[in-house]
Design an enzyme around this catalytic site. Structure first.
Site, mmCIF file in Angstrom:
data_model
loop_
_atom_site.group_PDB
_atom_site.id
_atom_site.type_symbol
_atom_site.label_atom_id
_atom_site.label_comp_id
_atom_site.label_asym_id
_atom_site.label_seq_id
_atom_site.Cartn_x
_atom_site.Cartn_y
_atom_site.Cartn_z
ATOM 1 N N LYS A 70 0.814 -1.230 0.000
ATOM 2 C CA LYS A 70 0.000 0.000 0.000
ATOM 3 C C LYS A 70 0.845 1.277 0.000
ATOM 4 C CE LYS A 70 -4.153 -1.968 2.121
ATOM 5 N NZ LYS A 70 -5.124 -1.875 3.215
ATOM 6 N N ASP A 107 -9.979 2.696 2.417
ATOM 7 C CA ASP A 107 -10.075 1.965 3.692
ATOM 8 C C ASP A 107 -10.814 2.790 4.752
ATOM 9 O OD1 ASP A 107 -8.877 -0.422 2.951
ATOM 10 O OD2 ASP A 107 -6.872 0.182 3.590
ATOM 11 N N ALA A 134 -0.182 0.630 14.568
ATOM 12 C CA ALA A 134 0.398 1.796 13.891
ATOM 13 C C ALA A 134 0.874 1.438 12.497
ATOM 14 C CB ALA A 134 1.542 2.367 14.736
ATOM 15 N N ARG A 158 2.282 -1.203 20.325
ATOM 16 C CA ARG A 158 3.352 -1.936 21.005
ATOM 17 C C ARG A 158 4.672 -1.171 20.863
ATOM 18 N NH1 ARG A 158 3.911 -7.879 18.624
ATOM 19 N NH2 ARG A 158 4.527 -6.658 16.814
ATOM 20 N N MET A 220 -10.602 -4.599 12.921
ATOM 21 C CA MET A 220 -10.404 -4.683 11.461
ATOM 22 C C MET A 220 -10.236 -6.123 11.009
ATOM 23 S SD MET A 220 -8.030 -1.596 10.161
ATOM 24 C CE MET A 220 -8.351 0.091 10.618
ATOM 25 N N TYR A 222 -11.217 -9.782 10.341
ATOM 26 C CA TYR A 222 -12.543 -10.376 10.136
ATOM 27 C C TYR A 222 -12.491 -11.903 10.037
ATOM 28 C CZ TYR A 222 -10.872 -10.018 5.349
ATOM 29 O OH TYR A 222 -10.104 -10.095 4.213
ATOM 30 N N GLY A 243 -14.820 -6.399 11.058
ATOM 31 C CA GLY A 243 -13.923 -6.041 9.965
ATOM 32 C C GLY A 243 -14.483 -6.361 8.591
HETATM 33 P P1 NDP Z 1 0.681 -3.883 9.614
HETATM 34 O O1 NDP Z 1 1.472 -5.130 9.513
HETATM 35 O O2 NDP Z 1 1.086 -2.685 8.821
HETATM 36 O O3 NDP Z 1 0.631 -3.420 11.154
HETATM 37 C C1 NDP Z 1 0.381 -4.359 12.161
HETATM 38 C C2 NDP Z 1 0.294 -3.657 13.517
HETATM 39 O O4 NDP Z 1 -0.080 -4.663 14.464
HETATM 40 C C3 NDP Z 1 1.613 -3.065 14.012
HETATM 41 O O5 NDP Z 1 1.320 -1.809 14.608
HETATM 42 C C4 NDP Z 1 2.094 -4.065 15.060
HETATM 43 O O6 NDP Z 1 2.799 -3.489 16.147
HETATM 44 C C5 NDP Z 1 0.793 -4.594 15.594
HETATM 45 N N1 NDP Z 1 0.844 -5.952 16.139
HETATM 46 C C6 NDP Z 1 1.018 -7.115 15.463
HETATM 47 N N2 NDP Z 1 0.940 -8.162 16.299
HETATM 48 C C7 NDP Z 1 0.738 -7.660 17.548
HETATM 49 C C8 NDP Z 1 0.584 -8.235 18.824
HETATM 50 N N3 NDP Z 1 0.623 -9.569 18.999
HETATM 51 N N4 NDP Z 1 0.391 -7.429 19.884
HETATM 52 C C9 NDP Z 1 0.345 -6.086 19.720
HETATM 53 N N5 NDP Z 1 0.479 -5.462 18.518
HETATM 54 C C10 NDP Z 1 0.681 -6.250 17.447
HETATM 55 O O7 NDP Z 1 -0.817 -4.294 9.262
HETATM 56 P P2 NDP Z 1 -2.005 -3.401 8.680
HETATM 57 O O8 NDP Z 1 -2.053 -2.125 9.442
HETATM 58 O O9 NDP Z 1 -1.956 -3.322 7.216
HETATM 59 O O10 NDP Z 1 -3.270 -4.302 9.052
HETATM 60 C C11 NDP Z 1 -3.618 -4.535 10.411
HETATM 61 C C12 NDP Z 1 -4.779 -5.494 10.460
HETATM 62 O O11 NDP Z 1 -5.949 -4.893 9.918
HETATM 63 C C13 NDP Z 1 -4.502 -6.759 9.647
HETATM 64 O O12 NDP Z 1 -5.006 -7.856 10.362
HETATM 65 C C14 NDP Z 1 -5.298 -6.528 8.382
HETATM 66 O O13 NDP Z 1 -5.716 -7.735 7.796
HETATM 67 C C15 NDP Z 1 -6.466 -5.715 8.896
HETATM 68 N N6 NDP Z 1 -7.068 -4.859 7.891
HETATM 69 C C16 NDP Z 1 -8.377 -5.041 7.599
HETATM 70 C C17 NDP Z 1 -9.004 -4.249 6.686
HETATM 71 C C18 NDP Z 1 -10.447 -4.486 6.422
HETATM 72 O O14 NDP Z 1 -10.958 -3.997 5.398
HETATM 73 N N7 NDP Z 1 -11.174 -5.145 7.296
HETATM 74 C C19 NDP Z 1 -8.297 -3.177 5.950
HETATM 75 C C20 NDP Z 1 -6.906 -3.026 6.378
HETATM 76 C C21 NDP Z 1 -6.335 -3.856 7.289
HETATM 77 P P3 NDP Z 1 4.344 -3.058 16.027
HETATM 78 O O15 NDP Z 1 4.364 -1.765 15.304
HETATM 79 O O16 NDP Z 1 4.792 -2.954 17.433
HETATM 80 O O17 NDP Z 1 5.029 -4.182 15.268
#
Ligand code: NDP
Length: 280
Positions: A70, A107, A134, A158, A220, A222, A243
């Site tokens: 993205k 989104d 984030a 985190r 988010m 689903y 989601g």
């Molecule tokens: P990214 O990989 O860019 O970000 C993931 C985030 O999750 C990071 O901030 C990370 O923290 C945090 N994270 C991951 N695992 C853990 C954990 N065990 N405990 C705490 N924090 C955690 O993903 P995206 O932002 O692109 O997507 C996030 C979610 O949203 C995904 O599951 C995606 O499928 C979903 N999504 C759904 C959409 C929808 O239309 N329903 C649209 C877009 C996304 P850190 O920075 O510390 O690593």
């Protein structure tokens, strides 16, 4: 039936086999009687740029973009909507007849549509919201709430530095995950935009009980539809938003961008998506 005039669009990501977008879009295309097809493209990270650039001026009308492309998609575009620029990410690329590429981010629209559908009366201007995570999803949500007039967006992550990087650009306040209870004080909504809770992964350990009783809780993720996070929110009698509603909500304006008209209302793509989720 594919004809010589069939409009082609698709979704690009890696991995892509799990994507529900082809099922949603092709179902709408069939219901609308449009001569079009929507296909998945899996591309290796090192080939993503070449792949997109090669479609300039070709007959592909547009692409949805998913993980992990993205950010790159936005960089490759010639022009971008304000909401894509604000989110720092694009989930839609439209290939213009003059060979240029326009980037958009639907989104955030999907997120707000999901709230409107499943939490009727929710008003994003009525108070602060907390977003967990984030990454790209969190950034898109923060941009959408900010654009919708939310008085304060709190990013809880985190890795706090990544939360700070978002608030540096969009405003709001950054928190480490260990301070989630403070971030939840007085919020009107909490959105989980982390990947925690995805099928097979553990729940996100945050004190949802620290949210006001009227707060709306959204995830988010689903898959499963009711994540452990949403299940805890429901046990606390909070209103919840899933989601899948967001996924469908972001697909609606994407469809319109690719095929020039909104998807037909009569096609029940949520029922279709639920069937696919059950099978997988
Ligand atoms: P990214 O990989 O860019 O970000 C993931 C985030 O999750 C990071 O901030 C990370 O923290 C945090 N994270 C991951 N695992 C853990 C954990 N065990 N405990 C705490 N924090 C955690 O993903 P995206 O932002 O692109 O997507 C996030 C979610 O949203 C995904 O599951 C995606 O499928 C979903 N999504 C759904 C959409 C929808 O239309 N329903 C649209 C877009 C996304 P850190 O920075 O510390 O690593």
């Amino acid at each position: 039936m594919i004809s010589g005039a069939t409009l082609v669009a698709g979704v690009v990501g890696n991995p892509i086999a799990h994507s529900m977008s082809p099922a949603l879009h092709n179902s709408w295309l069939a219901a609308a009687g449009i001569d079009g097809v929507y296909v998945p493209f899996r591309v290796t990270p090192e080939r993503f740029g070449d792949f997109v650039v090669a479609l300039r001026g070709a007959s592909v009308t547009g692409l949805n973009v998913t993980l992990p492309f993205k950010g790159q998609a936005l960089e490759l575009a010639d022009r971008a909507s304000d909401r894509a620029s604000m989110a720092g990410a694009a989930n839609v690329l439209v290939f213009q007849a003059d060979g240029t590429i326009f980037a958009d981010n639907t989104d955030g629209l999907g997120l707000l549509a999901a709230f409107a559908e499943q939490a009727p009366g929710f008003d994003p201007t009525a108070g602060p919201v907390a977003i967990l995570g984030a990454g790209g999803g969190a950034r898109g949500a923060a941009a959408a709430f900010t654009a919708a007039g939310c008085p304060q967006v709190r990013i809880v992550n985190r890795t706090q530095a990544k939360a700070q990087a978002i608030t540096d650009v969009l405003g709001g306040e950054a928190f480490g995950l260990h301070r989630a209870a403070v971030a939840f004080e007085g919020v009107i909504a909490v959105v989980n935009a982390t990947s925690a809770g995805l099928a097979g992964e553990g729940d996100l350990d945050v004190p949802l009980e620290a949210t006001p009783s009227g707060a709306v809780v959204m995830d988010m993720v689903y898959k499963p539809l009711v994540t452990p996070f949403l299940a805890r929110a429901r046990a606390l009698e909070r209103r919840t938003v899933d989601g899948l509603a967001m996924l469908i909500g972001q697909a609606v304006p994407s469809f319109e961008a690719f095929y020039g008209r909104p998807p037909p209302r009569e096609a029940d793509v949520r029922a279709l998506a639920l069937k696919i989720l059950e099978r997988s």
